[in-house]
Write a protein that holds these residues in place. Structure first.
Motif, PDB file in Angstrom:
ATOM      1  N   GLU A 203       0.845  -1.200   0.000  1.00 36.18           N
ATOM      2  CA  GLU A 203       0.000   0.000   0.000  1.00 36.18           C
ATOM      3  C   GLU A 203       0.873   1.241   0.000  1.00 36.18           C
ATOM      4  OE1 GLU A 203      -2.733   0.261   3.191  1.00 36.18           O
ATOM      5  OE2 GLU A 203      -3.821   1.970   2.335  1.00 36.18           O
ATOM      6  N   LEU A 204       0.501   2.205  -0.810  1.00 36.44           N
ATOM      7  CA  LEU A 204       1.314   3.391  -0.995  1.00 36.44           C
ATOM      8  C   LEU A 204       0.411   4.615  -1.113  1.00 36.44           C
ATOM      9  CD1 LEU A 204       4.348   3.749  -3.332  1.00 36.44           C
ATOM     10  CD2 LEU A 204       2.419   5.273  -3.666  1.00 36.44           C
ATOM     11  N   PHE A 205       0.793   5.691  -0.423  1.00 36.95           N
ATOM     12  CA  PHE A 205       0.081   6.962  -0.513  1.00 36.95           C
ATOM     13  C   PHE A 205       0.749   7.803  -1.594  1.00 36.95           C
ATOM     14  CE2 PHE A 205      -1.432   5.398   3.383  1.00 36.95           C
ATOM     15  CZ  PHE A 205      -2.568   6.104   3.739  1.00 36.95           C
ATOM     16  N   PRO A 206       0.127   7.992  -2.740  1.00 36.01           N
ATOM     17  CA  PRO A 206       0.796   8.753  -3.809  1.00 36.01           C
ATOM     18  C   PRO A 206       1.236  10.142  -3.365  1.00 36.01           C
ATOM     19  CG  PRO A 206      -1.151   7.641  -4.663  1.00 36.01           C
ATOM     20  CD  PRO A 206      -1.183   7.492  -3.176  1.00 36.01           C
ATOM     21  N   ARG A 207       0.460  10.798  -2.530  1.00 34.63           N
ATOM     22  CA  ARG A 207       0.800  12.177  -2.172  1.00 34.63           C
ATOM     23  C   ARG A 207       2.050  12.251  -1.293  1.00 34.63           C
ATOM     24  NH1 ARG A 207      -4.191  13.481   1.952  1.00 34.63           N
ATOM     25  NH2 ARG A 207      -3.275  12.629   3.852  1.00 34.63           N
ATOM     26  N   SER A 208       2.429  11.142  -0.653  1.00 35.12           N
ATOM     27  CA  SER A 208       3.626  11.121   0.168  1.00 35.12           C
ATOM     28  C   SER A 208       4.888  10.833  -0.634  1.00 35.12           C
ATOM     29  CB  SER A 208       3.486  10.086   1.283  1.00 35.12           C
ATOM     30  OG  SER A 208       2.411  10.392   2.138  1.00 35.12           O
ATOM     31  N   HIS A 216       3.137  18.212  -3.347  1.00 35.73           N
ATOM     32  CA  HIS A 216       2.289  17.021  -3.297  1.00 35.73           C
ATOM     33  C   HIS A 216       2.839  15.979  -4.254  1.00 35.73           C
ATOM     34  CE1 HIS A 216      -1.228  14.429  -3.517  1.00 35.73           C
ATOM     35  NE2 HIS A 216      -1.838  15.143  -2.589  1.00 35.73           N
ATOM     36  N   GLY A 217       2.946  14.737  -3.801  1.00 35.81           N
ATOM     37  CA  GLY A 217       3.408  13.669  -4.663  1.00 35.81           C
ATOM     38  C   GLY A 217       2.469  13.413  -5.818  1.00 35.81           C
ATOM     39  N   THR A 218       2.998  12.947  -6.933  1.00 33.09           N
ATOM     40  CA  THR A 218       2.213  12.696  -8.143  1.00 33.09           C
ATOM     41  C   THR A 218       2.393  11.252  -8.584  1.00 33.09           C
ATOM     42  OG1 THR A 218       3.987  13.308  -9.662  1.00 33.09           O
ATOM     43  CG2 THR A 218       2.578  15.100  -8.841  1.00 33.09           C
ATOM     44  N   SER A 321       1.425   7.391   9.781  1.00 29.11           N
ATOM     45  CA  SER A 321       2.254   8.560  10.019  1.00 29.11           C
ATOM     46  C   SER A 321       3.395   8.597   9.032  1.00 29.11           C
ATOM     47  CB  SER A 321       2.807   8.529  11.439  1.00 29.11           C
ATOM     48  OG  SER A 321       3.575   7.348  11.642  1.00 29.11           O
ATOM     49  N   THR A 322       3.881   9.819   8.743  1.00 29.98           N
ATOM     50  CA  THR A 322       4.955   9.996   7.778  1.00 29.98           C
ATOM     51  C   THR A 322       6.186  10.509   8.488  1.00 29.98           C
ATOM     52  OG1 THR A 322       4.142  12.208   7.360  1.00 29.98           O
ATOM     53  CG2 THR A 322       3.387  10.472   5.900  1.00 29.98           C
ATOM     54  N   PRO A 323       7.371  10.283   7.928  1.00 30.74           N
ATOM     55  CA  PRO A 323       8.598  10.738   8.564  1.00 30.74           C
ATOM     56  C   PRO A 323       8.636  12.249   8.676  1.00 30.74           C
ATOM     57  CG  PRO A 323       9.060   9.112   6.862  1.00 30.74           C
ATOM     58  CD  PRO A 323       7.628   9.499   6.729  1.00 30.74           C
ATOM     59  N   ALA A 324       9.440  12.714   9.631  1.00 24.57           N
ATOM     60  CA  ALA A 324       9.585  14.152   9.812  1.00 24.57           C
ATOM     61  C   ALA A 324      10.140  14.772   8.551  1.00 24.57           C
ATOM     62  CB  ALA A 324      10.513  14.430  10.993  1.00 24.57           C
ATOM     63  N   GLY A 325       9.578  15.907   8.204  1.00 25.64           N
ATOM     64  CA  GLY A 325      10.017  16.598   7.014  1.00 25.64           C
ATOM     65  C   GLY A 325       9.237  16.272   5.774  1.00 25.64           C
ATOM     66  N   VAL A 329       0.116  13.563   6.765  1.00 26.35           N
ATOM     67  CA  VAL A 329      -1.009  12.767   6.287  1.00 26.35           C
ATOM     68  C   VAL A 329      -1.995  12.674   7.431  1.00 26.35           C
ATOM     69  CG1 VAL A 329      -1.692  10.656   5.135  1.00 26.35           C
ATOM     70  CG2 VAL A 329       0.648  11.458   4.919  1.00 26.35           C
ATOM     71  N   PRO A 330      -2.619  13.762   7.829  1.00 25.96           N
ATOM     72  CA  PRO A 330      -3.469  13.763   9.011  1.00 25.96           C
ATOM     73  C   PRO A 330      -4.800  13.118   8.745  1.00 25.96           C
ATOM     74  CG  PRO A 330      -3.546  15.906   7.983  1.00 25.96           C
ATOM     75  CD  PRO A 330      -2.540  15.103   7.205  1.00 25.96           C
TER      76      PRO A 330
END
Length: 376
Positions: A203-208, A216-218, A321-325, A329-330
């Motif tokens: 599973e992958l969040f494209p925007r991350s 924003h990721g594409t 949760s996403t890494p710092a920086g 992704v709230p």
């Protein structure tokens, strides 16, 4: 009276099956399917059984079943190999094997040294009856067996002819199958491609998938990750919803109740003025880029469509949760799409809910999106 009309043969514990054929079992194309059942009857007669199966085009085939060793468990098995993808099905048939019973008794008596003149005559008559009800090549082959039986001298050679495997196959082909019994259910079987049997999903969040927190990721960024995902051993790339995210009651970073103008919100709280499940998140890039490297867009369930009013008012699960920086992704909650089916159903908390219907979701949704509600 019910016992009189009951079948003499019982067919039980059929496998593969789910809830006695209520649901379809699973199989893979070009791989053998093992069908088993417990089959028994009163008395000591030898039984015969077969699996009658069909493919998605309705083409039918029959496979003989065999007793599973060690004997004494009345367990029968057969195997067939589906060659097509689609809905298949099978039933099981069982019957008294008259020639099999005769063959079994003849072999035991002859081995024990018991005179078998009467048994030889009984066998000859069974072959004559089979030839009379047969046609074509089968009839000619049985008549040839009778001529050969008449030309033989001595009981040993005649016994060997009647116990011969070729004679058994001819008699099975001409069998009238007395006391024929069929399984009381049709057992469906969904045959799928081999990849449907097992796959590793990533599973992958494209925007991350971005190299800078402000961007924003594409889908182009996702494409760069595909080789690494493949090398990790994954077969399927799975996306959360990639549709426009709602703004009503959107949450901010760290699950705060106030979202800023640039906070993306939860990808599961979809549906806004930009569209619902038929639209892509604008910042993810054009849909044409997505389709360019994906044969078909992924299917995502409408989260708000299949939840009850009480569940819909709960906070929707957020993303990992996403890494710092990296871009946050709230978790967020928003009004559901306008395409949600309307319902007149009320929840158990209807006494505290206003008699209004939300123009966004179609439900009497209390405080969730009451600001946009109108009179029912």
């Amino acid at each position: 009276m019910a016992a009189i009309h009951a079948p003499r043969i019982a067919i039980e514990a059929v496998q593969p099956s789910l809830d006695h054929g209520r649901f379809a079992a699973k199989a893979s194309v070009d791989e053998p399917v093992t069908v088993s059942a417990v089959i028994f009857a009163d008395g000591h007669d030898v039984l015969a059984a077969a699996v009658c199966w069909h493919d998605d085009l309705g083409q039918q085939q029959r496979v003989p079943m065999q007793l599973v060793k060690p004997l004494g468990r009345d367990l029968w098995e057969a195997r067939f190999t589906p060659r097509r993808i689609g809905r298949h099905g099978f039933i099981i048939e069982a019957w008294w094997d008259l020639y099999g019973t005769y063959r079994h008794e003849l072999a035991k008596k002859h081995q024990a040294g018991v005179p078998v003149e009467l048994e030889l005559e009984e066998g000859r008559r069974l072959v004559v009856a089979a030839a009379e009800r047969s046609e074509g090549e089968l009839k000619a082959a049985l008549e040839a067996r009778l001529d050969r039986f008449a030309s033989l001298d001595g009981d040993d050679t005649r016994v060997a002819l009647l116990l011969d495997e070729e004679t058994l196959q001819l008699m099975q082909a001409a069998d009238e199958r007395p006391h024929l019994t069929r399984s009381d259910a049709h057992y469906p079987l969904d045959v799928e491609r081999l990849a449907a049997r097992f796959a590793s999903w990533y599973e992958l969040f494209p925007r991350s998938e971005t190299d800078h927190p402000s961007r924003h990721g594409t889908f182009d960024d996702v494409r760069k990750r595909l080789p690494a995902i493949r090398d990790m051993g994954f077969d399927v790339l799975y996306f959360p919803p990639i549709h426009p995210i709602g703004r009503t009651h959107r949450k901010g970073p760290n699950n705060t109740l106030t979202a800023g103008p640039d906070d993306p919100g939860s990808p599961y709280a979809i549906g806004s003025h930009e569209g619902g499940t038929r639209r892509f998140t604008p910042s993810s890039a054009a849909a044409s880029r997505f389709v360019s490297w994906s044969p078909t867009p992924p299917t995502t369930a409408w989260r708000s469509r299949w939840t009850s009013p009480s569940n819909a008012r709960r906070t929707t699960p957020g993303s990992p949760s996403t890494p710092a920086g990296s871009p946050g992704v709230p978790t967020a909650r928003s009004a559901t799409p306008r395409t949600r089916p309307r319902s007149t159903r009320t929840s158990s908390t209807s006494t505290s809910m206003p008699r209004t219907r939300c123009r966004h979701c179609g439900w009497r949704c209390a405080t969730w999106c009451r600001a946009g509600s109108t009179k029912a």
